[in-house]
Design an enzyme around this catalytic site. Structure first.
Site, PDB file in Angstrom:
ATOM      1  N   LYS A 295      54.934 -49.313  32.139  1.00  0.00           N
ATOM      2  CA  LYS A 295      56.389 -49.316  32.305  1.00  0.00           C
ATOM      3  C   LYS A 295      57.097 -49.238  30.960  1.00  0.00           C
ATOM      4  O   LYS A 295      58.181 -48.698  30.859  1.00  0.00           O
ATOM      5  CB  LYS A 295      56.782 -50.605  33.035  1.00  0.00           C
ATOM      6  CG  LYS A 295      58.242 -50.727  33.394  1.00  0.00           C
ATOM      7  CD  LYS A 295      58.558 -49.917  34.614  1.00  0.00           C
ATOM      8  CE  LYS A 295      60.012 -49.931  34.995  1.00  0.00           C
ATOM      9  NZ  LYS A 295      60.388 -48.718  35.742  1.00  0.00           N
TER      10      LYS A 295
ATOM     11  N   CYS B 120      50.747 -53.612  26.856  1.00  0.00           N
ATOM     12  CA  CYS B 120      50.272 -54.974  27.080  1.00  0.00           C
ATOM     13  C   CYS B 120      51.445 -55.910  27.333  1.00  0.00           C
ATOM     14  O   CYS B 120      52.545 -55.684  26.835  1.00  0.00           O
ATOM     15  CB  CYS B 120      49.528 -55.480  25.851  1.00  0.00           C
ATOM     16  SG  CYS B 120      48.317 -54.325  25.251  1.00  0.00           S
TER      17      CYS B 120
HETATM   18  C1  F6R Z   1      58.894 -42.126  34.721  1.00  0.00           C
HETATM   19  C2  F6R Z   1      58.957 -43.164  33.721  1.00  0.00           C
HETATM   20  C3  F6R Z   1      58.760 -42.805  32.292  1.00  0.00           C
HETATM   21  C4  F6R Z   1      59.904 -43.410  31.469  1.00  0.00           C
HETATM   22  C5  F6R Z   1      59.685 -43.171  29.975  1.00  0.00           C
HETATM   23  C6  F6R Z   1      60.839 -43.720  29.157  1.00  0.00           C
HETATM   24  O1  F6R Z   1      58.962 -42.637  36.004  1.00  0.00           O
HETATM   25  O2  F6R Z   1      59.196 -44.293  34.047  1.00  0.00           O
HETATM   26  O3  F6R Z   1      58.689 -41.436  32.101  1.00  0.00           O
HETATM   27  O4  F6R Z   1      61.099 -42.832  31.906  1.00  0.00           O
HETATM   28  O5  F6R Z   1      58.503 -43.787  29.576  1.00  0.00           O
HETATM   29  O6  F6R Z   1      61.019 -45.073  29.374  1.00  0.00           O
HETATM   30  P1  F6R Z   1      62.378 -45.790  29.038  1.00  0.00           P
HETATM   31  O7  F6R Z   1      63.428 -45.254  29.926  1.00  0.00           O
HETATM   32  O8  F6R Z   1      62.094 -47.237  29.245  1.00  0.00           O
HETATM   33  O9  F6R Z   1      62.684 -45.485  27.594  1.00  0.00           O
END
Ligand code: F6R
Length: 600
Positions: free
Chosen positions: A595, A2
């Site tokens: 994201k 969210c």
């Molecule tokens: C793949 C993707 C996710 C993130 C994962 C970790 O394209 O974006 O697999 O890599 O959720 O996220 P961070 O790097 O923000 O810890």
């Protein structure tokens, strides 16, 4: 997950809805399935509009843009507690329709609290944890009539990791509360705002302040104070100025952020290259890590793939023993065998991923000191809670699928390995990357677009690689799954014959990644699939044998152990992007994904 945003203006705004829409567009990238807006007028009238669905559709149906008022709160919801439906959409109001709030994260004792509060007479419209936040605060507010005090009391009751924004419609101002999920204040000339995301603040102001866990802020149009949730004591913190390029959060003529971000890589990779060469800090960290017993590289998703690739580089170039680990498995795999002389690099684009924060908590609670964060978002939780920080330097990444952040993480590990291993030749070679990426992306885009047309109805695509090409394959397969919904699966090229080969039937696509030095191994693997009539697609530096044995050959402009996997990833990103577009999917906001994953 969210996204939340709240703003207090000095005057009533006829275009409040439009201002809120501006912020909402910057929250979309987090992933969501419902959206809600509330405007509060000078006299305290609440205008709440919300529903399940896509922002533009709901905004049109409920006329978000017509909302007026002096204060506003919005929320884009990614469902965890309660299915996506209007009643579970946020913001929520309390029983008396006086308090309005929206939250981000998870309140894990939601079930118990709904039972207790219902017993006390509260009525719930749905089963969402954000509604529980509102009623828990209300329960204290009914007695205290003081929102700040009620928030502090609710803090002792609401379990989990969350942040929320809440306003009393009958009073002025607003409160923002942080326990586990990110929260920033934005300071403007005639307003103050708060948001889960820096990008949603940036269209309004570059002046911001990150809040830390266990803090809350009361803010009005021209003032704010930050306080401890435990004691209420005032906390002084300097404002920061965002120095990045704000246009990063615009599509800039591209149809999607994903393709924009893929094509930005030849430029954004310079950020990490300069950091490695010029900062002195990277060299110092390299020296410290060299002295440690083992280096753990810890991350989730793409950040794990970068860590896995990093381990190959640390072994080959840095001659340093390292262990790549998926954040969510760290405790079970290594929790009992750690040593105070080990070093830990926590890798995360967002700096908010709960699985990775859990590792940080685990290590900090046990007094481990050699902790490094490798994050892209300054002011994020991981960033704030570690003293030694490698910056990813990719600028803002908006598309849900990680592209340019993955690349910079992987390049960061090439550089770190070179610094640890005293390999100036490799550090020099990295400076070729911007040009090589430009050439690779430029020359392979048409190949990928055409290939995507051929493969768009495939049920499954395998990607095989050896050494650091294996994490490159994993990253490519993840991109394909995420944005095209085709089953993409990566394997060590050496392992495919040990089982998965049984799945190959005529025409099944298998993508082979090769650097020059592994070409003999790859040719054997290709032949094993070829004789079973699989469709062979190769991504490799020019190699006549591989070319001859492939149905499609995508040439890379450079051959070596470290660069080739990075260039292959760029090609796979393009392929995933075009598969997504050809299947009529929006690659920037794929279904079910977010994201920033701030829940377990
Ligand atoms: C793949 C993707 C996710 C993130 C994962 C970790 O394209 O974006 O697999 O890599 O959720 O996220 P961070 O790097 O923000 O810890």
């Amino acid at each position: 997950m969210c996204g939340i945003f709240g703003i207090v203006y000095s005057e009533e705004k006829n275009n409040l809805g439009e201002c809120l829409m501006k912020a909402a567009r910057r929250l979309v990238y987090r992933g969501y399935d419902s959206a809600g807006f509330v405007g509060i007028s000078e006299e305290g009238k609440i205008d709440l509009r919300k529903d399940a669905g896509k922002l533009d559709k709901i905004a049109k149906k409920l006329k978000f843009q017509e909302i007026k008022g002096k204060r506003g709160i919005i929320q884009l919801r990614w469902a965890t507690f309660g299915i996506p439906k209007k009643e579970n959409a946020q913001p929520h109001v309390d029983c008396k329709k006086r308090l309005v709030s929206a939250h981000n994260g998870n309140v894990v004792n939601t079930g118990e609290l709904i039972r207790e509060l219902t017993f006390k007479g509260h009525s719930f419209m749905g089963d969402n944890d954000g509604e529980v936040v509102c009623h828990t605060v209300e329960d204290f507010f009914n007695v205290d009539h003081n929102l700040g005090k009620s928030i502090m009391k609710a803090y002792r009751i609401l379990r989990g990791d969350y942040s929320y924004i809440i306003a009393d419609s009958k009073e002025k101002g607003m409160f923002a509360v942080k326990k586990g999920s990110s929260l920033f204040l934005g300071i403007g000339k005639d307003f103050t705002c708060a948001s889960s995301d820096l990008p949603s603040i940036l269209p309004f102001t570059k002046r911001y302040i990150p809040l830390y866990d266990g803090e809350f802020a009361e803010f009005h149009s021209s003032s704010y104070k930050i306080m401890s949730l435990e004691t209420g004591e005032r906390i002084e913190r300097e404002e920061l100025i965002y120095k990045g390029d704000i246009s990063q959060a615009e599509k800039g003529g591209f149809p999607h952020f994903m393709i924009k971000e893929i094509k930005e890589q030849p430029r954004t990779v310079n950020g990490i290259i300069s950091y490695l060469n010029d900062s002195g800090e990277a060299l110092e960290y390299g020296k410290q890590i060299r002295k440690s017993r083992k280096a753990f590289l810890i991350g989730s998703g793409s950040s794990y793939h970068a860590s896995l690739m990093g381990s190959y580089f640390l072994n080959r170039i840095g001659r340093k023993f390292s262990i790549p680990v998926v954040s969510g498995e760290f405790k079970e795999l290594f929790g009992n065998t750690l040593n105070k002389r080990d070093s830990f690099i926590l890798v995360s684009q967002s700096g908010e991923t709960k699985d990775t924060i859990n590792v940080l908590n685990y290590l900090q609670e046990r007094g481990f000191e050699n902790l490094y964060s490798f994050v892209n978002i300054p002011g994020s939780t991981l960033y704030l809670r570690t003293k030694k920080r490698f910056p990813v330097m990719s600028e803002l990444e908006i598309s849900v699928a990680a592209t340019k952040t993955f690349l910079n993480q992987a390049v960061g590990f090439v550089g770190l390995s070179a610094l640890i291993g005293g390999r100036n030749d490799i550090l020099k070679e990295i400076s070729l990357l911007p040009g090589l990426l430009e050439e690779t992306i430029g020359k392979s885009e048409v190949f990928c677009e055409n290939l995507a047309e051929e493969l768009k109805s495939s049920l499954s695509i395998y990607i095989l690689g050896y050494g650091p090409n294996h994490p490159a394959a994993l990253e490519g397969a993840l991109k394909i799954k995420e944005v095209s919904y085709i089953h993409g699966e990566a394997y060590y090229s050496t392992e495919f014959k040990h089982g998965p080969l049984a799945l190959i039937e005529e025409g099944n696509p298998v993508i082979f990644l090769s650097s020059r030095e592994d070409s003999e191994k790859i040719i054997s693997a290709i032949n094993e699939v070829r004789v079973r009539k699989g469709k062979i697609i190769s991504i490799s530096p020019e190699n006549s044998s591989i070319r001859l044995n492939s149905d499609v050959f995508i040439p890379l402009p450079y051959e070596n152990y470290t660069m080739t996997p990075l260039l292959s990833v760029a090609v796979l990103q393009l392929l995933a992007y075009y598969l997504s577009v050809k299947r009529d999917i929006d690659p920037d906001t794929p279904r079910n994904l977010s994201k920033t994953i701030t829940v377990d």
